[in-house]
Write a protein that holds these residues in place. Structure first.
Motif, PDB file in Angstrom:
ATOM      1  N   CYS A 170      11.929 -21.145  26.024  1.00 46.95           N
ATOM      2  CA  CYS A 170      11.416 -22.502  25.746  1.00 46.95           C
ATOM      3  C   CYS A 170      11.092 -23.197  27.065  1.00 46.95           C
ATOM      4  CB  CYS A 170      12.428 -23.316  24.940  1.00 46.95           C
ATOM      5  SG  CYS A 170      12.588 -22.769  23.239  1.00 46.95           S
ATOM      6  N   ALA A 252       8.267 -17.367  18.466  1.00 49.40           N
ATOM      7  CA  ALA A 252       7.671 -18.401  17.612  1.00 49.40           C
ATOM      8  C   ALA A 252       7.200 -17.788  16.286  1.00 49.40           C
ATOM      9  CB  ALA A 252       6.502 -19.080  18.338  1.00 49.40           C
ATOM     10  N   ALA A 255      10.233 -16.886  14.163  1.00 52.33           N
ATOM     11  CA  ALA A 255      10.987 -18.046  13.662  1.00 52.33           C
ATOM     12  C   ALA A 255      10.114 -18.988  12.834  1.00 52.33           C
ATOM     13  CB  ALA A 255      11.592 -18.809  14.842  1.00 52.33           C
ATOM     14  N   ALA A 257       7.668 -21.000  14.085  1.00 47.83           N
ATOM     15  CA  ALA A 257       7.409 -22.264  14.805  1.00 47.83           C
ATOM     16  C   ALA A 257       5.941 -22.311  15.236  1.00 47.83           C
ATOM     17  CB  ALA A 257       8.312 -22.353  16.042  1.00 47.83           C
ATOM     18  N   ALA A 258       5.362 -23.518  15.221  1.00 48.79           N
ATOM     19  CA  ALA A 258       3.968 -23.689  15.662  1.00 48.79           C
ATOM     20  C   ALA A 258       3.950 -24.003  17.152  1.00 48.79           C
ATOM     21  CB  ALA A 258       3.319 -24.820  14.877  1.00 48.79           C
ATOM     22  N   THR A 259       3.274 -23.150  17.960  1.00 51.17           N
ATOM     23  CA  THR A 259       3.211 -23.370  19.408  1.00 51.17           C
ATOM     24  C   THR A 259       1.777 -23.111  19.896  1.00 51.17           C
ATOM     25  OG1 THR A 259       3.900 -21.075  19.719  1.00 51.17           O
ATOM     26  CG2 THR A 259       5.638 -22.734  19.838  1.00 51.17           C
TER      27      THR A 259
END
Ligand code: NAD
Length: 296
Positions: A170, A252, A255, A257-259
């Motif tokens: 991160c 991402a 999991a 997640a939007a990145t």
């Protein structure tokens, strides 16, 4: 003092092992590469013939290896011969899934485990000023902390298994994105006739302030110690930034997640790497950004 086995004596592991020797620990080291073993011997470590040979009788084992598959390979070999209740620490930067699998393996054999990736680069490894981001049970972290303190100056317990790796990717995703943002601002400023110093003086004390600007400024001049002042060498290789941004994208996806900016940063660094710039410090991305003028 503890007996410590150290496996993986590359650019980072070599000087980290040397700092454990300097602190008074008995260190038994192993690497596949003979030159690295010879350097560790010159630094005062004992040398083993294999990873398994190094860990026999060790209170603590440290691994510093390229990627998850190497860590799982070595942990699978050494954990069965470790003393029950001993501690194993992995300081490599690897994917969260492999880190969690490694912890599970250690737990099955009654061995304490910590994932403890680092930031601070080779300078931090040599100077024992690394930051360690740790994941694992409270008692494992408590056992690891005094050992990590001999190699670093900031030791943070981030949570359970894999939390250190999660914090590392991160953080480095912020770093990759912010370096591109700062580079774009300087490239735009240049086109608008703004001097590097003027932009730096304003942004470094305004809302654009960030580490990529104030410590690692990608243009020569405003921050004399940044790699830009030495043709972007040495530093944190762009190829390693691609590695970390790819780990972030894999995590991402897994999991959910939007990145989107993390993904774009990964693509930009991949293009830079593919153009033969993988060995250049990651702040050299400004050269690539300037080259996009009229294309993007
Ligand atoms: P490196 O390639 O210089 O060293 C890795 C070492 O592991 C090599 O010497 C290799 O021979 C050894 N090795 C591989 N497989 C092995 C095995 N089965 N048994 C024993 N030895 C084995 O890499 P490095 O720059 O020292 O980085 C190590 C880790 O630290 C990586 O995960 C990297 O992403 C991370 N990291 C590096 C930096 C940096 O600035 N170099 C900064 C932060 C984190």
């Amino acid at each position: 003092m503890a007996t410590i086995a150290f496996i993986g004596l590359g650019n980072m592991g070599g000087p980290m092992a040397a700092n454990l020797v300097k602190a008074g620990h008995k260190v038994v080291a192993f690497d596949l590469v003979e030159a690295s073993r010879n350097q560790a011997k010159a630094d005062g470590a004992g040398i083993a013939e294999s990873a398994v040979g190094a860990v026999k009788g060790a209170d603590v084992v440290v691994t510093m290896l390229p990627a998850g598959k190497h860590v799982l390979g070595v942990w699978n070999e050494v954990i069965p011969v470790m003393i029950k209740g001993a501690l194993i620490i992995d300081s490599s930067t690897i994917d969260v899934e492999s880190a969690r699998a490694a912890h599970a393996l250690a737990a099955r054999h009654g061995v304490l485990s910590v994932d403890a990736p680092v930031s601070g680069g080779t300078g931090g490894a040599k100077g024992a000023t690394l930051t360690f981001m740790c994941g694992g049970e409270e008692n494992a972290f408590a056992a690891a902390k005094p050992v990590l303190e001999k190699m670093g100056k900031k030791i943070v317990h981030c949570g359970g298994s894999g939390a250190g790796q999660a914090a590392k990717i991160c953080n480095n995703m912020i770093l990759g994105i912010s370096m591109i943002a700062v580079s774009e601002a300087f490239a735009l400023g240049e086109k608008l006739g703004l001097s590097h110093q003027a932009l730096f003086d304003v942004a470094s004390t305004s809302s654009g302030q960030c580490w990529s600007l104030t410590t690692y400024c990608p243009v020569p001049g405003p921050v004399p110690t940044s790699p830009a002042n030495n043709d972007y060498k040495p530093g944190f290789a762009s190829a390693l930034m691609v590695k970390d941004l790819t780990l972030a994208q894999d995590a991402a996806k897994a999991a959910g997640a939007a990145t989107p900016l993390g993904k774009h940063a990964q693509e930009i660094y991949q293009s830079f790497d593919a153009a033969g710039q993988g060995g250049v410090d990651f702040s050299g991305i400004i050269k690539h950004v300037r080259g996009l003028a009229g294309k993007a």
